[in-house]
Design a protein around this motif. Structure first.
Motif, mmCIF file in Angstrom:
data_model
loop_
_atom_site.group_PDB
_atom_site.id
_atom_site.type_symbol
_atom_site.label_atom_id
_atom_site.label_comp_id
_atom_site.label_asym_id
_atom_site.label_seq_id
_atom_site.Cartn_x
_atom_site.Cartn_y
_atom_site.Cartn_z
ATOM 1 N N ALA A 137 9.271 92.773 -1.912
ATOM 2 C CA ALA A 137 8.148 93.507 -2.792
ATOM 3 C C ALA A 137 7.611 92.536 -3.387
ATOM 4 C CB ALA A 137 8.907 94.481 -3.750
ATOM 5 N N HIS A 138 8.519 91.492 -4.196
ATOM 6 C CA HIS A 138 7.842 90.222 -4.867
ATOM 7 C C HIS A 138 6.997 89.337 -4.089
ATOM 8 C CE1 HIS A 138 9.900 91.063 -8.567
ATOM 9 N NE2 HIS A 138 11.035 90.884 -7.985
ATOM 10 N N LEU A 139 7.520 89.269 -2.886
ATOM 11 C CA LEU A 139 6.618 88.297 -1.800
ATOM 12 C C LEU A 139 5.339 88.866 -1.393
ATOM 13 C CD1 LEU A 139 9.237 86.241 0.206
ATOM 14 C CD2 LEU A 139 8.250 85.630 -2.101
ATOM 15 N N LYS A 140 5.427 90.364 -1.190
ATOM 16 C CA LYS A 140 4.046 91.020 -0.903
ATOM 17 C C LYS A 140 3.321 90.628 -2.079
ATOM 18 C CE LYS A 140 5.655 94.927 2.004
ATOM 19 N NZ LYS A 140 4.529 94.771 3.132
ATOM 20 N N ARG A 141 3.837 90.950 -3.416
ATOM 21 C CA ARG A 141 2.790 90.703 -4.463
ATOM 22 C C ARG A 141 2.072 89.391 -4.491
ATOM 23 N NH1 ARG A 141 5.149 90.664 -10.658
ATOM 24 N NH2 ARG A 141 3.286 89.630 -11.608
ATOM 25 N N ALA A 142 3.116 88.167 -4.328
ATOM 26 C CA ALA A 142 2.852 87.056 -4.335
ATOM 27 C C ALA A 142 1.659 86.629 -3.013
ATOM 28 C CB ALA A 142 3.838 85.800 -4.031
ATOM 29 N N GLY A 143 1.825 87.237 -1.964
ATOM 30 C CA GLY A 143 1.178 87.382 -0.822
ATOM 31 C C GLY A 143 -0.432 87.694 -1.121
ATOM 32 N N GLU A 144 -0.649 88.911 -1.967
ATOM 33 C CA GLU A 144 -2.011 89.386 -2.194
ATOM 34 C C GLU A 144 -2.418 88.546 -3.151
ATOM 35 O OE1 GLU A 144 -0.561 93.053 -4.214
ATOM 36 O OE2 GLU A 144 -0.141 94.121 -2.282
ATOM 37 N N VAL A 145 -1.807 87.718 -4.222
ATOM 38 C CA VAL A 145 -2.374 86.803 -4.998
ATOM 39 C C VAL A 145 -3.006 85.819 -4.280
ATOM 40 C CG1 VAL A 145 -1.867 85.268 -6.880
ATOM 41 C CG2 VAL A 145 -0.827 87.484 -7.085
ATOM 42 N N VAL A 152 -2.170 79.819 1.712
ATOM 43 C CA VAL A 152 -1.083 80.346 2.360
ATOM 44 C C VAL A 152 0.322 79.883 1.833
ATOM 45 C CG1 VAL A 152 0.441 79.985 4.869
ATOM 46 C CG2 VAL A 152 -2.426 80.043 4.664
ATOM 47 N N LEU A 153 1.115 80.696 1.636
ATOM 48 C CA LEU A 153 2.392 80.228 0.916
ATOM 49 C C LEU A 153 3.512 80.316 2.075
ATOM 50 C CD1 LEU A 153 2.518 83.127 -1.895
ATOM 51 C CD2 LEU A 153 1.696 80.565 -1.756
ATOM 52 N N LEU A 154 4.233 79.044 2.034
ATOM 53 C CA LEU A 154 5.201 78.780 3.119
ATOM 54 C C LEU A 154 6.584 79.072 2.657
ATOM 55 C CD1 LEU A 154 3.276 75.265 3.830
ATOM 56 C CD2 LEU A 154 3.126 77.345 5.384
ATOM 57 N N LEU A 155 7.236 79.801 3.280
ATOM 58 C CA LEU A 155 8.704 80.307 2.991
ATOM 59 C C LEU A 155 9.460 79.334 3.648
ATOM 60 C CD1 LEU A 155 10.386 81.953 1.078
ATOM 61 C CD2 LEU A 155 10.268 83.810 2.937
ATOM 62 N N GLY A 170 12.787 84.799 8.782
ATOM 63 C CA GLY A 170 12.215 85.442 9.606
ATOM 64 C C GLY A 170 11.948 87.037 9.427
ATOM 65 N N SER A 171 13.123 87.356 9.072
ATOM 66 C CA SER A 171 13.016 88.859 8.639
ATOM 67 C C SER A 171 12.427 89.007 7.670
ATOM 68 C CB SER A 171 14.563 89.375 8.350
ATOM 69 O OG SER A 171 14.767 90.475 7.820
ATOM 70 N N ILE A 172 12.378 88.130 6.561
ATOM 71 C CA ILE A 172 11.641 88.422 5.225
ATOM 72 C C ILE A 172 10.072 88.287 5.468
ATOM 73 C CG2 ILE A 172 11.029 87.456 3.122
ATOM 74 C CD1 ILE A 172 13.986 86.826 2.766
ATOM 75 N N VAL A 173 9.782 87.495 6.135
ATOM 76 C CA VAL A 173 8.319 87.081 6.402
ATOM 77 C C VAL A 173 7.558 88.450 7.279
ATOM 78 C CG1 VAL A 173 6.427 85.608 7.810
ATOM 79 C CG2 VAL A 173 8.420 84.669 6.223
ATOM 80 N N ARG A 174 8.333 88.879 8.178
ATOM 81 C CA ARG A 174 7.785 89.886 9.165
ATOM 82 C C ARG A 174 7.819 91.058 8.366
ATOM 83 N NH1 ARG A 174 11.812 87.048 12.529
ATOM 84 N NH2 ARG A 174 10.802 85.862 14.071
ATOM 85 N N GLU A 175 8.817 91.265 7.533
ATOM 86 C CA GLU A 175 8.630 92.565 6.593
ATOM 87 C C GLU A 175 7.564 92.451 5.591
ATOM 88 O OE1 GLU A 175 11.790 95.538 4.128
ATOM 89 O OE2 GLU A 175 12.472 93.902 5.395
ATOM 90 N N VAL A 176 7.290 91.240 5.063
ATOM 91 C CA VAL A 176 6.230 91.166 4.119
ATOM 92 C C VAL A 176 4.874 91.366 4.691
ATOM 93 C CG1 VAL A 176 5.002 89.542 2.663
ATOM 94 C CG2 VAL A 176 7.427 89.686 2.370
ATOM 95 N N ALA A 177 4.689 90.880 6.090
ATOM 96 C CA ALA A 177 3.694 90.995 6.812
ATOM 97 C C ALA A 177 2.447 90.956 6.241
ATOM 98 C CB ALA A 177 3.761 92.646 7.429
ATOM 99 N N SER A 178 2.077 89.691 5.630
ATOM 100 C CA SER A 178 1.016 89.313 5.002
ATOM 101 C C SER A 178 0.432 87.963 5.661
ATOM 102 C CB SER A 178 1.335 88.967 3.554
ATOM 103 O OG SER A 178 0.064 88.242 3.132
ATOM 104 N N PRO A 179 -0.802 87.763 5.864
ATOM 105 C CA PRO A 179 -1.296 86.409 6.559
ATOM 106 C C PRO A 179 -1.138 85.498 5.661
ATOM 107 C CG PRO A 179 -3.129 87.837 5.731
ATOM 108 C CD PRO A 179 -1.981 88.758 5.815
#
Length: 284
Positions: A137-145, A152-155, A170-179
């Motif tokens: 949820a936090h990284l989705k918010r970060a991705g929107e910003v 591009v934010l590199l995890l 891999g699991s986190i990035v795929r679940e966030v699903a943000s370009p």
């Protein structure tokens, strides 16, 4: 091909920014990542200071490939027991403070003409999977910003964080699903944490990665870990580089040795890894 895309974290060469840039130019490298400049974390610098960084970088014919920020190296909940790691001059702050920091680092990235910012996945919980929804949820918010700003934010896989290893990132990035959220693959970090970097780790990240850090490491018999020059640890460097080439990886490579030889300097350690890489590339 790899040498044409190769850079280095400046403070892995020297704490003195000018000295690092002189060496980087002499070695014929192409770009720099910035983290700490003359003792100051880049995220804490003024606009004027950042503009001076850019001036010096471009005067050497280089460009800034990414900001190696400390964003989200913080606890999800300060009341829970969590791991910790390098913060490079930063104090412990709240998640919301890190979102403020993200906004500032995006401004800095725009001054430095880079679209990439390295981030993390919060200090590692005892059971990270229990908090995956919160992390996502936090990284989705970060991705929107970031997406709104064209960033591009590199995890990065960082053992002290919840996305400590390739499968977790891999699991986190795929679940966030943000370009705007992609993976930063560091096979040396995987080895430092006692995991198989290649092929297992790489296979977990190869479809979501946009940047690569180069280091090597191994775990001692007593369970402690040590970073070492490329080709002397547990990372099968030649096989890993060949796979990246064969799989069509188009991103950049950054040396981040975390290695200083006994009686030597950061520059010596980085030079040892660069020399090793030049030799290993001949086998790719």
């Amino acid at each position: 091909m790899i040498l044409n895309k190769l850079g280095v974290l400046t403070d892995e060469v020297s704490a003195r920014f000018d000295e690092a840039l002189d060496w980087i130019e002499e070695q014929g490298l192409k770009h720099v990542e910035v983290r700490v400049v003359d003792g100051v974390n880049i995220s804490n610098m003024s606009d004027e200071g950042v503009q001076e960084v850019l001036r010096k970088v471009e005067a050497k014919g280089l460009f800034v490939s990414a900001i190696a920020s400390p964003i989200f190296k913080c606890a999800l909940d300060p009341n829970r027991q969590v791991a910790s790691g390098d913060v490079f001059g930063q104090k412990e702050e709240s998640v919301e403070a890190h979102f403020d920091k993200l906004s500032r680092v995006i401004e800095i990235a725009q001054i430095l003409k880079t679209k990439q910012i390295r981030i993390f996945s919060f200090w590692r919980e005892i059971e990270p999977k229990q908090y995956q929804n919160e992390i996502v949820a936090h990284l989705k918010r970060a991705g929107e910003v970031a997406e709104q700003a064209g960033i591009v934010l590199l995890l990065e896989n960082e053992p002290s964080c919840n996305g400590g290893f390739a499968d977790e990132v891999g699991s986190i990035v795929r679940e966030v699903a943000s370009p705007a959220i992609r993976g930063l693959w560091d096979p040396g970090n995987e080895a430092y944490g006692g995991r198989e970097s290649f092929p297992k780790g790489y296979n977990e990240m190869k479809d979501i990665l946009s940047h690569v850090h180069l280091k090597d490491a191994y775990v001692r018999e007593d369970g402690s870990s040590r970073c070492v020059p490329l080709g002397t640890g547990n990372v099968p460097v030649i096989a890993q580089l060949k796979a990246l080439v064969e799989d069509g990886y188009e991103g950049l490579f950054t040396i981040e040795t975390h290695f200083v030889p006994a009686g030597g300097t950061q520059m010596t350690g980085t030079r040892m890894t660069l020399d090793a890489l030049r030799a290993l590339i001949k086998e790719v």
